[in-house]
Design a protein around this motif. Structure first.
Motif, PDB file in Angstrom:
ATOM      1  N   CYS A 159       0.762  -1.227   0.102  1.00  0.00           N
ATOM      2  CA  CYS A 159       0.353  -0.163   0.131  1.00  0.00           C
ATOM      3  C   CYS A 159       1.043   1.520   0.166  1.00  0.00           C
ATOM      4  CB  CYS A 159      -0.624  -0.126   1.128  1.00  0.00           C
ATOM      5  SG  CYS A 159      -1.848   1.705   1.148  1.00  0.00           S
ATOM      6  N   VAL A 160       1.379   1.157  -1.189  1.00  0.00           N
ATOM      7  CA  VAL A 160       2.452   2.635  -1.257  1.00  0.00           C
ATOM      8  C   VAL A 160       1.627   4.194  -0.702  1.00  0.00           C
ATOM      9  CG1 VAL A 160       4.043   3.245  -2.918  1.00  0.00           C
ATOM     10  CG2 VAL A 160       3.788   1.363  -2.991  1.00  0.00           C
ATOM     11  N   ALA A 161       2.678   4.918  -0.247  1.00  0.00           N
ATOM     12  CA  ALA A 161       1.651   6.082   0.395  1.00  0.00           C
ATOM     13  C   ALA A 161       1.133   6.651  -1.354  1.00  0.00           C
ATOM     14  CB  ALA A 161       2.914   6.776   1.425  1.00  0.00           C
ATOM     15  N   ASP A 162       0.358   6.983  -1.279  1.00  0.00           N
ATOM     16  CA  ASP A 162      -0.223   8.289  -1.709  1.00  0.00           C
ATOM     17  C   ASP A 162       0.602   9.752  -1.458  1.00  0.00           C
ATOM     18  OD1 ASP A 162      -1.144   9.981  -3.888  1.00  0.00           O
ATOM     19  OD2 ASP A 162      -2.974   8.770  -3.935  1.00  0.00           O
ATOM     20  N   VAL A 219      -6.393   8.352   6.874  1.00  0.00           N
ATOM     21  CA  VAL A 219      -6.535   7.237   7.458  1.00  0.00           C
ATOM     22  C   VAL A 219      -5.704   6.959   7.941  1.00  0.00           C
ATOM     23  CG1 VAL A 219      -8.303   5.842   5.050  1.00  0.00           C
ATOM     24  CG2 VAL A 219      -5.262   6.306   5.664  1.00  0.00           C
ATOM     25  N   ASN A 220      -5.591   5.758   9.046  1.00  0.00           N
ATOM     26  CA  ASN A 220      -4.664   5.646   9.367  1.00  0.00           C
ATOM     27  C   ASN A 220      -3.555   4.967   9.326  1.00  0.00           C
ATOM     28  OD1 ASN A 220      -3.422   5.284  12.512  1.00  0.00           O
ATOM     29  ND2 ASN A 220      -4.406   3.224  12.596  1.00  0.00           N
ATOM     30  N   GLY A 221      -2.418   5.822   8.609  1.00  0.00           N
ATOM     31  CA  GLY A 221      -1.354   6.058   7.682  1.00  0.00           C
ATOM     32  C   GLY A 221      -1.854   6.704   6.498  1.00  0.00           C
ATOM     33  N   PHE A 222      -1.846   5.939   5.295  1.00  0.00           N
ATOM     34  CA  PHE A 222      -1.748   7.453   4.287  1.00  0.00           C
ATOM     35  C   PHE A 222      -2.676   5.993   3.364  1.00  0.00           C
ATOM     36  CE2 PHE A 222       2.443   8.074   6.388  1.00  0.00           C
ATOM     37  CZ  PHE A 222       2.254   9.834   6.091  1.00  0.00           C
ATOM     38  N   ALA A 223      -3.296   6.597   2.290  1.00  0.00           N
ATOM     39  CA  ALA A 223      -4.400   5.848   1.050  1.00  0.00           C
ATOM     40  C   ALA A 223      -2.651   5.270   0.283  1.00  0.00           C
ATOM     41  CB  ALA A 223      -5.067   7.220   0.315  1.00  0.00           C
ATOM     42  N   CYS A 224      -3.269   4.682  -0.226  1.00  0.00           N
ATOM     43  CA  CYS A 224      -2.699   3.708  -1.494  1.00  0.00           C
ATOM     44  C   CYS A 224      -2.228   4.689  -2.213  1.00  0.00           C
ATOM     45  CB  CYS A 224      -2.615   1.911  -1.321  1.00  0.00           C
ATOM     46  SG  CYS A 224      -3.597   1.782   0.194  1.00  0.00           S
ATOM     47  N   LYS A 225      -1.592   4.330  -3.421  1.00  0.00           N
ATOM     48  CA  LYS A 225      -0.679   4.533  -4.299  1.00  0.00           C
ATOM     49  C   LYS A 225      -1.677   3.604  -5.356  1.00  0.00           C
ATOM     50  CE  LYS A 225       2.956   5.455  -6.980  1.00  0.00           C
ATOM     51  NZ  LYS A 225       4.214   6.246  -6.595  1.00  0.00           N
ATOM     52  N   ALA A 226      -2.030   4.189  -6.762  1.00  0.00           N
ATOM     53  CA  ALA A 226      -2.116   3.383  -7.585  1.00  0.00           C
ATOM     54  C   ALA A 226      -1.070   1.852  -7.815  1.00  0.00           C
ATOM     55  CB  ALA A 226      -3.245   3.477  -9.086  1.00  0.00           C
ATOM     56  N   ALA A 227      -2.130   0.485  -8.501  1.00  0.00           N
ATOM     57  CA  ALA A 227      -1.310  -0.261  -8.568  1.00  0.00           C
ATOM     58  C   ALA A 227      -0.196  -0.268  -9.630  1.00  0.00           C
ATOM     59  CB  ALA A 227      -1.884  -1.736  -8.637  1.00  0.00           C
ATOM     60  N   ALA A 228      -1.042   0.109 -10.471  1.00  0.00           N
ATOM     61  CA  ALA A 228      -0.155   0.352 -11.993  1.00  0.00           C
ATOM     62  C   ALA A 228       1.114   2.022 -11.509  1.00  0.00           C
ATOM     63  CB  ALA A 228      -0.886   0.923 -12.655  1.00  0.00           C
ATOM     64  N   GLU A 280      11.450   3.284  -7.301  1.00  0.00           N
ATOM     65  CA  GLU A 280      11.686   3.710  -6.197  1.00  0.00           C
ATOM     66  C   GLU A 280      10.851   4.260  -4.948  1.00  0.00           C
ATOM     67  OE1 GLU A 280      14.712   6.520  -6.485  1.00  0.00           O
ATOM     68  OE2 GLU A 280      14.461   4.768  -8.301  1.00  0.00           O
ATOM     69  N   ASP A 281       9.665   3.695  -5.073  1.00  0.00           N
ATOM     70  CA  ASP A 281       8.660   3.599  -4.412  1.00  0.00           C
ATOM     71  C   ASP A 281       9.370   2.772  -2.604  1.00  0.00           C
ATOM     72  OD1 ASP A 281       6.420   5.066  -5.160  1.00  0.00           O
ATOM     73  OD2 ASP A 281       6.317   3.570  -6.408  1.00  0.00           O
ATOM     74  N   PHE A 282      10.231   1.889  -3.021  1.00  0.00           N
ATOM     75  CA  PHE A 282      11.094   1.177  -1.426  1.00  0.00           C
ATOM     76  C   PHE A 282      12.646   1.522  -1.477  1.00  0.00           C
ATOM     77  CE2 PHE A 282       7.357  -0.887  -3.536  1.00  0.00           C
ATOM     78  CZ  PHE A 282       6.363  -1.370  -2.710  1.00  0.00           C
ATOM     79  N   PHE A 283      12.773   2.724  -2.402  1.00  0.00           N
ATOM     80  CA  PHE A 283      14.469   2.869  -2.488  1.00  0.00           C
ATOM     81  C   PHE A 283      14.473   4.237  -1.505  1.00  0.00           C
ATOM     82  CE2 PHE A 283      18.136   5.176  -4.119  1.00  0.00           C
ATOM     83  CZ  PHE A 283      18.610   4.350  -3.544  1.00  0.00           C
ATOM     84  N   PHE A 284      15.419   4.144  -0.312  1.00  0.00           N
ATOM     85  CA  PHE A 284      16.158   5.587  -0.362  1.00  0.00           C
ATOM     86  C   PHE A 284      17.444   5.411  -0.091  1.00  0.00           C
ATOM     87  CE2 PHE A 284      16.334   8.266   3.878  1.00  0.00           C
ATOM     88  CZ  PHE A 284      16.531   9.792   3.572  1.00  0.00           C
ATOM     89  N   LYS A 326       9.805   9.453   3.721  1.00  0.00           N
ATOM     90  CA  LYS A 326      10.972   8.436   3.152  1.00  0.00           C
ATOM     91  C   LYS A 326      11.047   7.725   1.907  1.00  0.00           C
ATOM     92  CE  LYS A 326      13.110  12.066   5.363  1.00  0.00           C
ATOM     93  NZ  LYS A 326      14.670  11.525   6.435  1.00  0.00           N
ATOM     94  N   ILE A 327      10.151   6.820   2.487  1.00  0.00           N
ATOM     95  CA  ILE A 327      10.120   5.685   1.543  1.00  0.00           C
ATOM     96  C   ILE A 327       8.493   5.396   1.528  1.00  0.00           C
ATOM     97  CG2 ILE A 327      10.470   3.484   2.200  1.00  0.00           C
ATOM     98  CD1 ILE A 327      13.112   3.872   2.996  1.00  0.00           C
ATOM     99  N   PRO A 328       7.843   5.954   0.526  1.00  0.00           N
ATOM    100  CA  PRO A 328       6.372   6.212   0.985  1.00  0.00           C
ATOM    101  C   PRO A 328       6.331   4.385   0.800  1.00  0.00           C
ATOM    102  CG  PRO A 328       6.760   6.434  -1.701  1.00  0.00           C
ATOM    103  CD  PRO A 328       8.479   6.418  -0.177  1.00  0.00           C
ATOM    104  N   GLY A 329       6.626   2.891   0.534  1.00  0.00           N
ATOM    105  CA  GLY A 329       6.516   1.513   0.190  1.00  0.00           C
ATOM    106  C   GLY A 329       6.409   1.390   1.343  1.00  0.00           C
ATOM    107  N   LEU A 330       6.789   1.928   2.636  1.00  0.00           N
ATOM    108  CA  LEU A 330       6.626   1.812   4.193  1.00  0.00           C
ATOM    109  C   LEU A 330       5.686   1.105   4.570  1.00  0.00           C
ATOM    110  CD1 LEU A 330      10.100   2.656   6.069  1.00  0.00           C
ATOM    111  CD2 LEU A 330       9.249   0.503   5.538  1.00  0.00           C
ATOM    112  N   ASN A 331       4.892   2.249   3.444  1.00  0.00           N
ATOM    113  CA  ASN A 331       2.969   2.769   4.232  1.00  0.00           C
ATOM    114  C   ASN A 331       2.179   0.760   4.776  1.00  0.00           C
ATOM    115  OD1 ASN A 331       0.743   3.397   5.023  1.00  0.00           O
ATOM    116  ND2 ASN A 331      -0.329   3.388   2.616  1.00  0.00           N
TER     117      ASN A 331
END
Ligand SMILES: *[C@@H]1O[C@H](CO)[C@@H](O)[C@H](O)[C@H]1NC(C)=O
Ligand SMILES: *[C@@H]1O[C@H](CO)[C@@H](O)[C@H](O)[C@H]1NC(C)=O
Length: 219
Positions: free
Chosen positions: A32-35, A42-51, A56-60, A84-89
């Motif tokens: 659920c990559v943070a958008d 929401v509790n955390g961040f909304a998810c970016k579209a999977a497409a 880069e979303d998992f990299f820092f 910094k790493i939206p993929g951590l959501n």
């Protein structure tokens, strides 16, 4: 009869499972990559579209090099968290790096949402945390060694060595949060009322003002 047994079992299950909520909640999907552009709260961040998800979303790369320690405390914390790493959501973990000049201090603070572990990359450190029974648990650390700071407890790290030091940090939260004790009490907006601080610390309002001026110098 069966209903009673099931109900009793559910009560026991709820009672037993409650402590499992003492950290970030479990995810309900692979990612659920943070958008960061979403206005949805929401509790955390909304998810970016999977497409639209990429590596880069998992990299820092921001903790690859030492941070600048030429500040009042002689230390710099660099978070490698969901900001910094939206993929951590929704994944419930994060890392970071702290650099220390000789004599540098990461001043007493807490992380309301996570336990922390540190790994000494180089240098040496004196570290400690204080329990709710007001006992200081402390240790001297050398390169390659690790130490744990339990969730919510006030802790600090100081480099009493003659060379720079650095640690890698790990947290069981995507965004552990930090409350630095001195900065929280003396530099909040709006300010904590004087009489709260003069009574709590048993000092006069001049001393309170002096601490405020030093921690947040007027530009
Ligand atoms: C993916 O990103 C592009 C460019 O930011 C955007 O126009 C598009 O709507 C996004 N796709 C989805 C499915 O949200
Ligand atoms: C720290 O040093 C860097 C580079 O030498 C400089 O750009 C920065 O302004 C300095 N920061 C402070 C707070 O002195």
């Amino acid at each position: 009869m069966a209903v009673k047994i099931v109900a009793g079992f559910l009560v026991v299950l709820l009672a037993v499972s409650t402590p499992a909520f003492a950290n970030d909640p479990d995810m309900l999907q692979d990612v659920c990559v943070a958008d960061s552009t979403s206005g949805v709260k929401v509790n955390g961040f909304a998810c970016k579209a999977a497409a639209n998800i990429t590596g880069e979303d998992f990299f820092f790369a921001g903790i690859a090099k030492p941070g600048m320690t030429n500040n009042t405390m002689g230390s710099l914390v660099t978070g490698a968290n969901v900001e910094k790493i939206p993929g951590l959501n929704t994944l419930g973990v994060s890392m970071g790096r702290i650099d220390f000049a000789p004599g540098g201090l990461n001043p007493p603070h807490t992380h309301p949402r996570a336990t922390e572990m540190i790994f000494v990359l180089y240098g040496e450190l004196d570290v400690g945390f204080i329990t709710t029974s007001n006992k200081l648990i402390s240790k001297h650390l050398n390169v390659g060694e690790t130490f744990v700071f339990p969730r919510g407890l006030i802790h600090f790290q100081q480099n009493n060595g003659k060379k720079p030091a650095a640690v890698v940090t790990a947290f069981n939260s995507q965004l552990p949060g930090t409350q630095s004790v001195a900065a929280t009490l003396f530099t909040s907006t709006p300010p904590v009322p004087d009489h709260v601080l003069t009574t709590a610390f048993q000092v006069g309002s001049k001393q309170v003002q002096k601490i405020r001026d030093r921690l947040a110098p007027k530009k």
